[in-house]
Design a protein around this motif. Structure first.
Motif, PDB file in Angstrom:
ATOM      1  N   ALA A  44     -22.045  19.671 -48.125  1.00 50.47           N
ATOM      2  CA  ALA A  44     -20.650  19.880 -47.740  1.00 50.47           C
ATOM      3  C   ALA A  44     -19.711  19.000 -48.553  1.00 50.47           C
ATOM      4  O   ALA A  44     -20.082  17.908 -49.004  1.00 50.47           O
ATOM      5  CB  ALA A  44     -20.472  19.589 -46.260  1.00 50.47           C
ATOM      6  N   ASP A  45     -18.497  19.487 -48.728  1.00 51.05           N
ATOM      7  CA  ASP A  45     -17.435  18.661 -49.293  1.00 51.05           C
ATOM      8  C   ASP A  45     -16.822  17.779 -48.214  1.00 51.05           C
ATOM      9  O   ASP A  45     -16.376  16.664 -48.483  1.00 51.05           O
ATOM     10  CB  ASP A  45     -16.355  19.542 -49.924  1.00 51.05           C
ATOM     11  N   ALA A  46     -16.790  18.307 -46.993  1.00 50.30           N
ATOM     12  CA  ALA A  46     -16.290  17.536 -45.857  1.00 50.30           C
ATOM     13  C   ALA A  46     -16.957  18.043 -44.590  1.00 50.30           C
ATOM     14  O   ALA A  46     -17.259  19.234 -44.461  1.00 50.30           O
ATOM     15  CB  ALA A  46     -14.779  17.665 -45.737  1.00 50.30           C
ATOM     16  N   THR A  47     -17.198  17.129 -43.657  1.00 50.54           N
ATOM     17  CA  THR A  47     -17.743  17.472 -42.351  1.00 50.54           C
ATOM     18  C   THR A  47     -16.891  16.797 -41.288  1.00 50.54           C
ATOM     19  O   THR A  47     -16.559  15.612 -41.403  1.00 50.54           O
ATOM     20  CB  THR A  47     -19.217  17.018 -42.225  1.00 50.54           C
ATOM     21  N   ILE A  48     -16.525  17.555 -40.257  1.00 51.08           N
ATOM     22  CA  ILE A  48     -15.658  17.050 -39.194  1.00 51.08           C
ATOM     23  C   ILE A  48     -16.428  17.083 -37.879  1.00 51.08           C
ATOM     24  O   ILE A  48     -16.965  18.132 -37.492  1.00 51.08           O
ATOM     25  CB  ILE A  48     -14.376  17.895 -39.069  1.00 51.08           C
ATOM     26  N   ALA A  49     -16.497  15.964 -37.186  1.00 53.76           N
ATOM     27  CA  ALA A  49     -17.121  15.937 -35.870  1.00 53.76           C
ATOM     28  C   ALA A  49     -16.199  16.632 -34.872  1.00 53.76           C
ATOM     29  O   ALA A  49     -14.989  16.382 -34.846  1.00 53.76           O
ATOM     30  CB  ALA A  49     -17.380  14.499 -35.430  1.00 53.76           C
ATOM     31  N   VAL A  50     -16.788  17.509 -34.053  1.00 54.86           N
ATOM     32  CA  VAL A  50     -15.986  18.285 -33.111  1.00 54.86           C
ATOM     33  C   VAL A  50     -16.603  18.210 -31.722  1.00 54.86           C
ATOM     34  O   VAL A  50     -17.803  17.971 -31.553  1.00 54.86           O
ATOM     35  CB  VAL A  50     -15.876  19.763 -33.536  1.00 54.86           C
ATOM     36  N   ASP A  94     -21.542  27.226 -38.580  1.00 54.32           N
ATOM     37  CA  ASP A  94     -20.636  26.108 -38.318  1.00 54.32           C
ATOM     38  C   ASP A  94     -19.829  25.700 -39.541  1.00 54.32           C
ATOM     39  O   ASP A  94     -19.326  24.577 -39.621  1.00 54.32           O
ATOM     40  CB  ASP A  94     -21.373  24.898 -37.734  1.00 54.32           C
ATOM     41  N   ARG A  95     -19.693  26.616 -40.487  1.00 55.39           N
ATOM     42  CA  ARG A  95     -18.750  26.361 -41.574  1.00 55.39           C
ATOM     43  C   ARG A  95     -17.346  26.655 -41.058  1.00 55.39           C
ATOM     44  O   ARG A  95     -17.092  27.685 -40.423  1.00 55.39           O
ATOM     45  CB  ARG A  95     -19.070  27.235 -42.789  1.00 55.39           C
ATOM     46  N   ILE A  96     -16.422  25.737 -41.331  1.00 54.50           N
ATOM     47  CA  ILE A  96     -15.062  25.864 -40.800  1.00 54.50           C
ATOM     48  C   ILE A  96     -14.308  26.939 -41.573  1.00 54.50           C
ATOM     49  O   ILE A  96     -14.253  26.914 -42.807  1.00 54.50           O
ATOM     50  CB  ILE A  96     -14.319  24.520 -40.888  1.00 54.50           C
ATOM     51  N   THR A  97     -13.704  27.875 -40.822  1.00 55.60           N
ATOM     52  CA  THR A  97     -12.941  28.959 -41.437  1.00 55.60           C
ATOM     53  C   THR A  97     -11.436  28.800 -41.242  1.00 55.60           C
ATOM     54  O   THR A  97     -10.651  29.380 -41.981  1.00 55.60           O
ATOM     55  CB  THR A  97     -13.381  30.322 -40.863  1.00 55.60           C
ATOM     56  N   ASP A  98     -11.038  28.019 -40.238  1.00 57.98           N
ATOM     57  CA  ASP A  98      -9.610  27.810 -39.991  1.00 57.98           C
ATOM     58  C   ASP A  98      -9.425  26.489 -39.262  1.00 57.98           C
ATOM     59  O   ASP A  98     -10.274  26.090 -38.455  1.00 57.98           O
ATOM     60  CB  ASP A  98      -9.029  28.956 -39.156  1.00 57.98           C
ATOM     61  N   PHE A  99      -8.323  25.814 -39.567  1.00 60.58           N
ATOM     62  CA  PHE A  99      -8.034  24.511 -38.952  1.00 60.58           C
ATOM     63  C   PHE A  99      -6.538  24.431 -38.696  1.00 60.58           C
ATOM     64  O   PHE A  99      -5.734  24.734 -39.576  1.00 60.58           O
ATOM     65  CB  PHE A  99      -8.470  23.364 -39.879  1.00 60.58           C
ATOM     66  N   ASP A 100      -6.164  24.024 -37.471  1.00 63.63           N
ATOM     67  CA  ASP A 100      -4.750  23.931 -37.105  1.00 63.63           C
ATOM     68  C   ASP A 100      -4.536  22.626 -36.358  1.00 63.63           C
ATOM     69  O   ASP A 100      -5.144  22.397 -35.305  1.00 63.63           O
ATOM     70  CB  ASP A 100      -4.354  25.125 -36.231  1.00 63.63           C
ATOM     71  N   GLU A 101      -3.697  21.764 -36.904  1.00 64.81           N
ATOM     72  CA  GLU A 101      -3.449  20.449 -36.309  1.00 64.81           C
ATOM     73  C   GLU A 101      -2.438  20.565 -35.169  1.00 64.81           C
ATOM     74  O   GLU A 101      -1.298  20.974 -35.357  1.00 64.81           O
ATOM     75  CB  GLU A 101      -2.927  19.478 -37.379  1.00 64.81           C
ATOM     76  N   LYS A 126     -16.275  23.541 -49.140  1.00 65.37           N
ATOM     77  CA  LYS A 126     -17.251  23.708 -48.064  1.00 65.37           C
ATOM     78  C   LYS A 126     -17.002  22.658 -46.980  1.00 65.37           C
ATOM     79  O   LYS A 126     -17.334  21.489 -47.152  1.00 65.37           O
ATOM     80  CB  LYS A 126     -18.680  23.586 -48.610  1.00 65.37           C
ATOM     81  N   LEU A 127     -16.414  23.102 -45.872  1.00 70.35           N
ATOM     82  CA  LEU A 127     -16.133  22.232 -44.739  1.00 70.35           C
ATOM     83  C   LEU A 127     -16.971  22.697 -43.550  1.00 70.35           C
ATOM     84  O   LEU A 127     -16.959  23.892 -43.208  1.00 70.35           O
ATOM     85  CB  LEU A 127     -14.647  22.260 -44.368  1.00 70.35           C
ATOM     86  N   PHE A 128     -17.667  21.765 -42.920  1.00 71.66           N
ATOM     87  CA  PHE A 128     -18.525  22.092 -41.786  1.00 71.66           C
ATOM     88  C   PHE A 128     -18.111  21.299 -40.548  1.00 71.66           C
ATOM     89  O   PHE A 128     -17.553  20.203 -40.646  1.00 71.66           O
ATOM     90  CB  PHE A 128     -19.987  21.783 -42.117  1.00 71.66           C
ATOM     91  N   ALA A 129     -18.403  21.884 -39.391  1.00 71.05           N
ATOM     92  CA  ALA A 129     -18.176  21.224 -38.109  1.00 71.05           C
ATOM     93  C   ALA A 129     -19.494  20.662 -37.594  1.00 71.05           C
ATOM     94  O   ALA A 129     -20.508  21.377 -37.559  1.00 71.05           O
ATOM     95  CB  ALA A 129     -17.592  22.204 -37.097  1.00 71.05           C
ATOM     96  N   TYR A 130     -19.483  19.396 -37.223  1.00 71.30           N
ATOM     97  CA  TYR A 130     -20.659  18.758 -36.635  1.00 71.30           C
ATOM     98  C   TYR A 130     -20.411  18.653 -35.139  1.00 71.30           C
ATOM     99  O   TYR A 130     -19.507  17.938 -34.689  1.00 71.30           O
ATOM    100  CB  TYR A 130     -20.869  17.375 -37.253  1.00 71.30           C
ATOM    101  N   ARG A 131     -21.192  19.360 -34.351  1.00 71.49           N
ATOM    102  CA  ARG A 131     -20.951  19.438 -32.909  1.00 71.49           C
ATOM    103  C   ARG A 131     -21.524  18.215 -32.191  1.00 71.49           C
ATOM    104  O   ARG A 131     -22.701  17.899 -32.315  1.00 71.49           O
ATOM    105  CB  ARG A 131     -21.563  20.721 -32.345  1.00 71.49           C
ATOM    106  N   PHE A 132     -20.649  17.556 -31.440  1.00 66.55           N
ATOM    107  CA  PHE A 132     -21.022  16.367 -30.673  1.00 66.55           C
ATOM    108  C   PHE A 132     -20.951  16.721 -29.195  1.00 66.55           C
ATOM    109  O   PHE A 132     -19.953  17.292 -28.731  1.00 66.55           O
ATOM    110  CB  PHE A 132     -20.065  15.222 -31.001  1.00 66.55           C
ATOM    111  N   THR A 133     -21.995  16.387 -28.447  1.00 68.02           N
ATOM    112  CA  THR A 133     -22.050  16.772 -27.029  1.00 68.02           C
ATOM    113  C   THR A 133     -22.023  15.574 -26.088  1.00 68.02           C
ATOM    114  O   THR A 133     -22.168  15.731 -24.879  1.00 68.02           O
ATOM    115  CB  THR A 133     -23.315  17.608 -26.751  1.00 68.02           C
ATOM    116  N   GLY A 134     -21.845  14.374 -26.627  1.00 68.29           N
ATOM    117  CA  GLY A 134     -21.819  13.188 -25.778  1.00 68.29           C
ATOM    118  C   GLY A 134     -20.438  12.916 -25.205  1.00 68.29           C
ATOM    119  O   GLY A 134     -19.523  13.746 -25.267  1.00 68.29           O
ATOM    120  N   TYR A 135     -20.295  11.735 -24.652  1.00 66.49           N
ATOM    121  CA  TYR A 135     -19.030  11.305 -24.055  1.00 66.49           C
ATOM    122  C   TYR A 135     -18.058  10.891 -25.157  1.00 66.49           C
ATOM    123  O   TYR A 135     -18.420  10.148 -26.073  1.00 66.49           O
ATOM    124  CB  TYR A 135     -19.285  10.120 -23.121  1.00 66.49           C
TER     125      TYR A 135
END
Length: 383
Positions: free
Chosen positions: A147-153, A173-180, A233-242
Motif C-alpha cells: 500500500a501507499d497508505a493505510t488508515i486504521a478504521v 478493503d481498498r479505499i474507494t472514497d474518503f470524506d472528512e 493504493k490506499l487500504f483500510a485496516y479494521r480495528f475492533t478494540g476499544y
C-alpha cells in the motif's frame, strides 16, 4: 543515523478547544485521564508495545507541561541512544519559520528530522485518543498489500459519523472514497487518525501540498483525498478494540466514568499490555478514619477525609471533612474544602473549591444531568 524501518510522528499540538477549560493552560494531549494518566500516555505506550523506538512528538499549543511530562521518554522505554522520543516544536530556519499550519504541514516541517532515519514507513498518530493497539500488525497489513497508505478504521454509530473522516471500501478493503467530517455520511467506517504511509510517497505529497496555496495542509482534508484522486493504493485496516476520541467535555467525562464499570471496556490493569505514565514518585494516599469511599478510583498522593461515591480522584487531591463527591472527576492537585458538595462535575487541575460550595446537580431518575466543568483557580460559586 542508522536506517529505521518505521518511525512514528505524534500530532500533539492541538488546542482541544471543545474541551473548554480543561485545555485553558495545557495542550490537549496533556489532559489528565483515569486519575494517574495523561492522554498521550496511550499513544506512547502503544509505540513501546509495538517496538516503535523512534518517535517524534510535534508540539505547539501551550507545550510546557507536555514537554516536561514526556522528558527523555524513559517512562515508556523510549530513550534509546539511536532513537527514542524527540520533541519537535515549530522552529526558525534559514528561510524563516511559521507555526504548524495543519497536520500535514506539521510533518512537512519535519522532513529533515524524518530523513535522518531513512524510513520505509512513517506512522502518523494522534496524541489524544484512548485505546490500546499493536501498530506492528497494521504495518504488516500495509506491507502485505504493498500500500501507499493505510488508515486504521473503526465502526461508529451513524449519528456520530459526521465527526470523523468517513470512507468507503471494496471487498479487499481498498479505499474507494474518503470524506472528512461529511454533513451526510454514507458509511459508518471512521478514521481513527492512525495512518501508515510509504515515506517516499508521502514526502512527495507533502511537498506538493506545501506548494498549494489553497490547501489547508491537512491529512484528512487534503493529503488522503489527493492520493485517492491519483489512484494511489490506499487500504483500510479494521480495528475492533476499544477506541475513544475524547474531543468534548461530555465524551471525556463518559470515557473516564467507563473505568468505574464492573467490567470496564478498557483494562488499565492488564499485565500483558500496560499503559505507562510518568508518575513514579507520588507519595502514598491517606484515607481518614471518617472517610467513606465506594466504587471509586483513588490515586497516589491523595488525602481523603470526606465521602467519595462513583468518582475518579487524581493524584495529589485533598478532600476535607464533610465534603461529598459523587459521579465526578477531580483532577490533579485540586483541593476540595470542608462541606463542599460536588455532583456530576469535572474539577480541573489545581482548582480550590471553597468551603460549603455546591457544584453540579444530583442525577434525577431517568434524566441525565448536564456535566459541570470548574476550572477557576479558586471557585467560590453558589452556596
Amino acid at each position: 543515523m542508522n536506517k529505521t524501518k518505521t518511525i512514528a510522528m505524534i500530532l500533539a499540538g492541538g488546542q482541544g478547544s471543545r474541551l473548554s477549560g480543561l485545555t485553558h493552560k495545557i495542550a490537549k494531549p496533556a489532559v489528565a485521564f483515569g486519575g494517574k494518566y495523561r492522554l498521550i500516555d496511550f499513544t506512547l505506550s502503544n509505540c513501546r508495545y509495538s517496538n516503535i523506538d523512534v518517535v517524534g512528538v510535534l508540539t505547539q499549543y501551550k507545550p510546557l507541561l507536555l514537554n516536561a511530562y514526556i522528558g527523555t521518554g524513559s517512562s515508556w522505554a523510549l530513550d534509546s541512544i539511536n532513537g527514542g522520543v524527540s520533541i519537535l516544536p515549530p522552529y526558525m530556519g534559514m528561510d524563516g519559520g511559521n507555526w504548524y499550519n495543519g497536520t500535514a504541514d506539521a510533518v512537512y516541517q519535519n522532513i529533515e528530522f524524518i530523513d535522518q532515519y531513512d524510513p520505509d514507513n512513517i506512522l502518523i498518530l494522534s496524541g489524544d485518543h484512548i485505546y490500546k493497539m499493536d501498530y506492528s500488525k497494521m504495518i504488516d497489513f500495509h506491507e502485505e498489500n504493498n500500500a501507499d497508505a493505510t488508515i486504521a478504521v473503526i465502526k461508529v454509530p451513524m449519528e456520530e459519523a459526521s465527526r470523523f473522516g468517513i470512507m468507503l471500501c471494496d471487498e479487499q478493503d481498498r479505499i474507494t472514497d474518503f470524506d472528512e467530517k461529511p454533513k451526510n455520511p454514507v458509511s459508518d467506517l471512521a478514521s481513527m487518525g492512525v495512518y501508515v504511509f510509504n515515506w517516499k510517497k508521502l514526502k512527495k505529497e507533502l511537498i506538493l501540498d506545501h506548494k498549494d496555496s489553497q490547501s489547508r495542509n491537512d491529512f484528512g482534508k487534503n493529503i488522503v483525498p489527493n492520493m485517492l484522486l491519483k489512484q494511489n493504493k490506499l487500504f483500510a485496516y479494521r480495528f475492533t478494540g476499544y477506541w475513544r476520541d475524547v474531543g468534548t467535555v461530555e465524551s471525556y467525562y463518559q470515557a473516564n466514568m467507563e473505568l468505574l464499570m464492573q467490567n470496564p471496556p478498557i483494562d488499565l490493569h492488564e499485565k500483558e499490555f500496560p499503559v505507562f505514565s510518568n508518575n513514579h514518585n507520588a507519595i502514598p494516599q491517606i484515607i481518614g478514619s471518617k472517610a467513606k469511599i465506594s466504587n471509586s478510583l483513588i490515586c497516589d498522593g491523595c488525602k481523603i477525609l470526606g465521602t467519595i461515591r462513583n468518582s475518579i480522584i487524581s493524584n495529589g487531591v485533598f478532600v476535607e471533612e464533610d465534603a461529598v463527591i459523587e459521579n465526578s472527576i477531580i483532577l490533579h492537585n485540586a483541593h476540595i474544602e470542608k462541606g463542599v458538595k460536588i455532583f456530576n462535575a469535572i474539577i480541573a487541575e489545581g482548582t480550590v473549591v471553597k468551603n460549603n460550595v455546591v457544584v453540579g446537580k444530583p442525577a434525577d431518575a431517568g434524566i441525565e444531568p448536564e456535566i459541570e466543568l470548574i476550572y477557576d483557580s479558586v471557585y467560590e460559586g453558589r452556596k
